[in-house]
Design a protein around this motif. Structure first.
Motif, short mmCIF file in Angstrom:
data_model
loop_
_atom_site.label_atom_id
_atom_site.label_comp_id
_atom_site.label_asym_id
_atom_site.label_seq_id
_atom_site.Cartn_x
_atom_site.Cartn_y
_atom_site.Cartn_z
N GLU A 50 10.46 -2.00 7.29
CA GLU A 50 9.81 -1.76 6.01
C GLU A 50 9.83 -0.30 5.61
N THR A 51 9.77 0.61 6.61
CA THR A 51 9.75 2.05 6.31
C THR A 51 11.15 2.62 6.07
N ASP A 52 12.19 1.85 6.40
CA ASP A 52 13.56 2.34 6.21
C ASP A 52 14.01 2.08 4.77
N THR A 53 14.69 3.05 4.22
CA THR A 53 15.21 2.92 2.85
C THR A 53 16.66 3.38 2.82
N THR A 54 17.52 2.53 2.25
CA THR A 54 18.93 2.87 2.07
C THR A 54 19.29 2.77 0.60
N LEU A 55 20.46 3.25 0.25
CA LEU A 55 20.86 3.27 -1.15
C LEU A 55 21.11 1.87 -1.70
N ILE A 56 21.51 0.92 -0.85
CA ILE A 56 21.74 -0.42 -1.40
C ILE A 56 20.42 -1.09 -1.78
N ASP A 57 19.30 -0.57 -1.26
CA ASP A 57 18.00 -1.11 -1.69
C ASP A 57 17.79 -0.86 -3.19
N PHE A 58 18.31 0.25 -3.69
CA PHE A 58 18.16 0.56 -5.12
C PHE A 58 19.13 -0.24 -5.97
N ALA A 59 20.31 -0.56 -5.42
CA ALA A 59 21.32 -1.28 -6.20
C ALA A 59 21.14 -2.79 -6.14
N ALA A 60 20.49 -3.30 -5.09
CA ALA A 60 20.32 -4.75 -4.94
C ALA A 60 19.34 -5.30 -5.97
N ASP A 61 19.42 -6.61 -6.20
CA ASP A 61 18.53 -7.25 -7.16
C ASP A 61 17.10 -7.36 -6.63
N ARG A 62 16.96 -7.52 -5.31
CA ARG A 62 15.64 -7.52 -4.66
C ARG A 62 15.75 -6.81 -3.32
N ARG A 63 14.69 -6.17 -2.89
CA ARG A 63 14.65 -5.53 -1.57
C ARG A 63 13.61 -6.23 -0.72
N ALA A 64 14.02 -6.59 0.50
CA ALA A 64 13.11 -7.24 1.44
C ALA A 64 12.80 -6.25 2.57
N PRO A 65 11.57 -6.18 3.00
CA PRO A 65 11.23 -5.22 4.07
C PRO A 65 11.88 -5.57 5.41
N THR A 66 12.15 -6.87 5.63
CA THR A 66 12.78 -7.33 6.88
C THR A 66 13.74 -8.47 6.58
N PRO A 67 14.68 -8.77 7.47
CA PRO A 67 15.56 -9.93 7.27
C PRO A 67 14.79 -11.24 7.13
N THR A 68 13.71 -11.39 7.88
CA THR A 68 12.90 -12.61 7.77
C THR A 68 12.30 -12.73 6.36
N ALA A 69 11.82 -11.63 5.85
CA ALA A 69 11.26 -11.64 4.49
C ALA A 69 12.35 -11.96 3.46
N ALA A 70 13.58 -11.55 3.73
CA ALA A 70 14.68 -11.88 2.81
C ALA A 70 14.90 -13.38 2.74
N ALA A 71 14.85 -14.06 3.90
CA ALA A 71 15.00 -15.51 3.92
C ALA A 71 13.87 -16.18 3.14
N GLU A 72 12.68 -15.62 3.22
CA GLU A 72 11.55 -16.18 2.48
C GLU A 72 11.71 -15.97 0.98
N MET A 73 12.28 -14.82 0.58
CA MET A 73 12.53 -14.59 -0.84
C MET A 73 13.59 -15.54 -1.39
#
Length: 456
Positions: A248-271
């Motif tokens: 959750e504390t890590d930030t990369t540039l694709i977080d800004f370009a993606a349509d949604r940002r998930a704090p963890t891979p598990t949270a991405a599956a939930e989204m």
């Protein structure tokens, strides 16, 4: 660089003199130096000046001052704990008898250098509009196929598959890539473009949503997801993308370009997926509410119909009333016809009995017509002839109205006040024998009189 300062036996220096001599020595020998250290005790004064310390691993500390004019020109954001290389001049502060560096420029060192590069790249891509909110695509509500770009080994793919299975089982297509090290950025960008290039003729189904995932790590470990080639592939994707890189504390540039940002891979599956049991519960609740709503509507409609039916007359009764009215009208019509016939008979009998009245009526009308006879005679042309005029009729019985109608040999009838005479126009004093078609007007007139009596 050393300068020896000596004095005679009787020379005595004041504190200010010593401070000035030391300051001059430092300014002369340390006027443009570079010092590496970690920023600590950072303070931003209300005047705009920045005060902080530079320390190293041995615990040595060097006070630093960045004046307001210089602070506005520094390209990086000074923060506590940031490794930097400071450029400036060493001087003293006589009031405290300590030395300090007056900063003229600051640049990052080590991880700080990566952070500098990362910030410059972020500003560049931001200026191009790759991070604009207008580019964000909505996530599908019920995805049929989910594409995952991550390492085929490790806990990330297992967590994603497990979470999708628990929430809403659907097809998952994994594109295995390296998530760190040489060539990782190229593989991730190729995977994203591969999914976007799938069409109807492909052997696999195009995903409805993509998850780009990786576990946590240092800035260097996550650097592949800061590469420009990966950011552009994410921004250009026609498939909605969820970024799930690091913790959750890590930030990369694709977080800004993606349509949604998930704090963890598990949270991405939930989204990406809804909860199947929640959907079933919601559908059952909606079904129940729909049924109850329709039931209430039918009951309300039935009550309305019942209320309206109480105010309606029976159709049979309506027909019977009309039948009775029809019989009544029929009887009244018959009576009216018979009455009218009787009246006409009486009128006819009265007419027969009053023949004298009829004769009187005719006599009155004859008398009335005789009153118009003088008026009719006053309009007669014969009254005009009595005043010395005459009427000239051609052989066809028409009245000559112009001399152009008369020529030598023309036969005509001349009517005067005391009678009619036939006449002809002479040619050089000699009578012209009339042609067959030029019969005397009197004869033609006479013939017509034998067939029809004159009105007058």
């Amino acid at each position: 660089m050393q300068q020896e300062v000596t004095s005679e036996k009787n020379d005595i220096f004041s504190v200010s003199q010593i401070s000035t001599l030391i300051q001059g020595t430092l300014n002369k020998n340390f006027s443009n130096i570079r010092v590496k250290g970690e920023i600590s005790s950072l303070k931003r004064h209300s005047s705009g000046h920045i005060y902080f310390d530079l320390k190293d691993e041995q615990g040595s500390v060097l006070n630093a001052i960045c004046w307001r004019g210089t602070a506005s020109k520094i390209k990086i954001q000074l923060e506590h704990g940031l490794e930097v290389i400071a450029k400036g001049s060493i001087t003293t502060y006589p009031q405290r008898s300590n030395y300090q560096i007056i900063i003229s420029d600051v640049e990052v060192e080590g991880v700080g250098a990566l952070m500098k590069l990362l910030e410059e790249r972020r500003q560049k891509l931001l200026a191009e509009g790759l991070f604009d909110m207008e580019r964000k695509k909505p996530l599908p509500f019920l995805p049929q196929v989910i594409g995952v770009v991550t390492s085929p080994t490790g806990a990330v793919i297992k967590d994603i598959l497990h979470r999708i299975k628990d929430r809403f089982p659907c097809n998952v297509i994994l594109f295995p890539v390296s998530v760190q090290g040489e060539g990782a950025a190229q593989q991730v960008s190729e995977a994203i473009r591969f999914f976007n290039d799938i069409n109807e003729n492909s052997s696999i189904t195009k995903p409805d949503i993509l998850i780009v995932a990786r576990g946590g790590g240092s800035l260097e470990d996550l650097w592949a997801f800061n590469e420009e080639i990966v950011v552009r592939a994410v921004a250009e994707s026609s498939i909605p993308i969820i970024s799930a890189v690091g913790h959750e504390t890590d930030t990369t540039l694709i977080d800004f370009a993606a349509d949604r940002r998930a704090p963890t891979p598990t949270a991405a599956a939930e989204m990406a997926t809804p909860v199947k049991s929640d959907l079933i519960t919601t559908i059952l609740d909606l079904k129940k509410r729909s049924f109850n709503g329709i039931k209430r509507y039918i009951e309300n409609f039935r009550r309305v119909v019942d209320a309206l039916s109480k105010g309606l007359i029976s159709p049979k009764q309506v027909l019977e009333n009309y039948e009775q009215r029809l019989d009544d009208l029929k009887e009244r019509i018959n009576l009216s016809i018979n009455k009218s016939i009787d009246q006409k008979r009486r009128d006819l009998a009265n007419i027969r009995l009053n023949r004298g009245l009829i004769e009187k009526f005719l006599a009155d009308k004859i008398k009335e017509l005789s009153l118009y006879k003088p008026l009719l005679e006053s309009y007669s042309y014969k009254n005009v002839i009595q005043r010395g005029y005459s009427v000239l009729r051609l052989s066809d019985g028409s009245i000559a109205r112009s001399v152009s109608q008369l020529s030598a040999g023309t036969v005509f009838e001349l009517e005067l006040s005391d009678g009619k005479k036939n006449a002809a126009i002479l040619d050089g004093g000699k009578p012209v024998k009339p042609t067959k078609n030029q019969a005397p007007a009197g004869q033609k007139k006479q013939k017509s009189e034998t067939t029809q009596n004159s009105l007058f």
